[in-house]
Scaffold this motif. Structure first.
Motif, PDB file in Angstrom:
ATOM      1  N   SER A  81       0.801  -1.228   0.000  1.00 26.18           N
ATOM      2  CA  SER A  81       0.000   0.000   0.000  1.00 26.18           C
ATOM      3  C   SER A  81       0.835   1.280   0.000  1.00 26.18           C
ATOM      4  CB  SER A  81      -0.978  -0.013   1.178  1.00 26.18           C
ATOM      5  OG  SER A  81      -0.290  -0.079   2.424  1.00 26.18           O
TER       6      SER A  81
ATOM      7  N   ALA B  22       1.620   2.111  -3.696  1.00 26.25           N
ATOM      8  CA  ALA B  22       0.527   2.016  -4.658  1.00 26.25           C
ATOM      9  C   ALA B  22       0.440   3.269  -5.536  1.00 26.25           C
ATOM     10  CB  ALA B  22      -0.797   1.804  -3.925  1.00 26.25           C
TER      11      ALA B  22
ATOM     12  N   ARG C 260      -1.855   6.245  -4.392  1.00 24.33           N
ATOM     13  CA  ARG C 260      -1.586   7.092  -3.223  1.00 24.33           C
ATOM     14  C   ARG C 260      -1.503   8.569  -3.584  1.00 24.33           C
ATOM     15  NH1 ARG C 260       3.716   5.143  -4.500  1.00 24.33           N
ATOM     16  NH2 ARG C 260       5.394   6.679  -4.218  1.00 24.33           N
TER      17      ARG C 260
END
Length: 415
Positions: free
Chosen positions: A408, A411, A414
């Motif tokens: 994450s 990613a 973002r």
């Protein structure tokens, strides 16, 4: 006539793309590598050769932000910004300054540390699998400081590294001189990082991995990718106006040019270019025992198979402006002060484009608007260091395997 079709296509033959292609080729599936110039003909040809697993701090930090207004418009400073490029880069700079907020720095450092831990393990495996383990040097690195105040100013950096489990030794006097003979009298303190590794030559490493991928069946082609489009059955890759190939999965690992390909898929990634400069002198120029880091001025001195390389610093100036080799000259001048015996004749200058995101974290993940496309770019000055980890992450994404670390923070969404 049917278009050629591949299981995987990797766009970009720098150290990131070649490492990914190698891992994919190991599966026995068909792999096509495309690059507009050749294997390792861009940034991977002339970098400093560091496997800098201890380098966990984002570029956007309180120390940099405090100095940035003074540095930015000094064309010879460690972090410069040509005045004419300022309007173009302004949106990126806004994100860069926001990334220096304390909570964001902590999050970025945690993510970078996890990526570096994976990189350390995967680099050993990748180099062994590619038959190039002997190209890694385990001499450590020595960061140099001139005077007590310069050393004290860096204390927070080393405290942060200690907090994240990085081993180092503060050195002065005889110990400092033993680690690197011939230092100038102004060098009073050093920090030795024994776990820091370098390679014999970054170009040799990248091309060796590329050749190993080809030997396992990957195909390499020099071509310009002019368009990308996801279809019902895969991804269509246009190579000029008349030729197309297709693949089940595509990995975009085109370094500083990657955002232009992402735009073709409808994704706007804030990618800028840390233009880095260096000068490589003959091996006889100085007896360098290990990589020397001059953190206050943002450059390193590296012992490589093909010579002694002085380079680094950051120029935020995009892809199109001509090089300003005065930056190379000033680094050599500073290096000569720290290494009085450095012979500075017969040097070869070079400039490369490092792909940089505002938060200093690479973009690794599936394209938000094209699930068959994987992004793997934006590593800044850490491409060589993080290549093996990125290869593992992209490999797992392509094959649907569980992720080795939390994806994450990297990613594309973002931003």
């Amino acid at each position: 006539m049917a278009h050629p079709h591949y299981d995987h296509c990797v766009i970009g033959a720098g150290i990131i793309g070649l490492s990914i292609a190698f891992r994919l080729a190991q599966t026995g599936q068909s792999v096509l590598i495309i690059d507009r110039k050749g294997m390792a003909e861009e940034t991977s040809r002339g970098n400093a050769g560091a496997l800098a697993f201890a380098d966990i701090e984002p570029l956007a930090s309180p120390g940099i932000i405090f100095k940035a207004p003074r540095w930015f418009f000094d064309p010879l400073g460690p972090l410069s910004l040509p005045l004419g490029y300022a309007p173009t880069i302004a949106p990126w700079l806004v994100r860069f300054f926001r990334a220096a907020m304390p909570d964001r720095i902590k999050a970025a450092t945690r993510a970078q540390t996890a990526l570096m831990d994976l990189a350390r393990a995967e680099t050993e495996l990748l180099y062994a699998d590619a038959g190039i383990a002997d190209l890694i040097r385990h001499d450590g690195a020595l960061t140099l400081y001139e005077g007590q105040s310069s050393f004290d100013a860096a204390k927070s950096v080393w405290d942060n590294r200690a907090h994240h489990g990085i081993d180092f030794e503060t050195v002065t006097g005889t110990r400092l001189a033993d680690l690197q003979p011939g230092l100038g009298h102004s060098v009073t303190h050093g920090v030795f990082v024994p776990g820091w590794q370098t390679v014999s030559d970054p170009f040799d490493v990248a091309t060796a991995i590329g050749r190993a991928a080809v030997e396992m069946g990957a195909r390499f082609e020099i071509a310009e990718v002019t368009d990308l489009a996801q279809t019902d059955t895969g991804v269509s890759i246009a190579l000029g106006p008349t030729r197309t190939v297709t693949a089940n999965n595509v990995v975009v690992a085109a370094g500083a040019w990657s955002h232009r390909l992402a735009q073709k898929l409808g994704d706007k990634i804030p990618l800028e270019t840390e233009r880095g400069y260096n000068t490589t002198f003959p091996k006889t120029a100085f007896d360098i025992r290990r990589q020397l880091v001059i953190a206050s001025d943002g450059f390193v001195v590296s012992p490589l198979d093909n010579g002694v390389r002085v380079g680094g610093a950051v120029e935020l100036a995009g892809l199109d402006r001509p090089p300003d080799f005065r930056r190379s000259d000033i680094m050599v001048k500073k290096a000569s002060r720290l290494l009085p015996g450095l012979k500075t004749d017969n040097g070869k200058q070079w400039m490369g484009f490092r792909p940089s995101t505002p938060d200093s974290l690479p973009v690794i993940g599936r394209a938000p608007k094209a699930s068959r496309v994987i992004y793997a770019f934006g590593h800044g000055h850490l491409g060589l260091t993080q290549a093996a980890a990125t290869a593992r992450m992209a490999f797992d994404l392509a094959l649907g395997n569980p992720a080795s670390i939390d994806l994450s923070p990297f990613a594309p969404e973002r931003f």
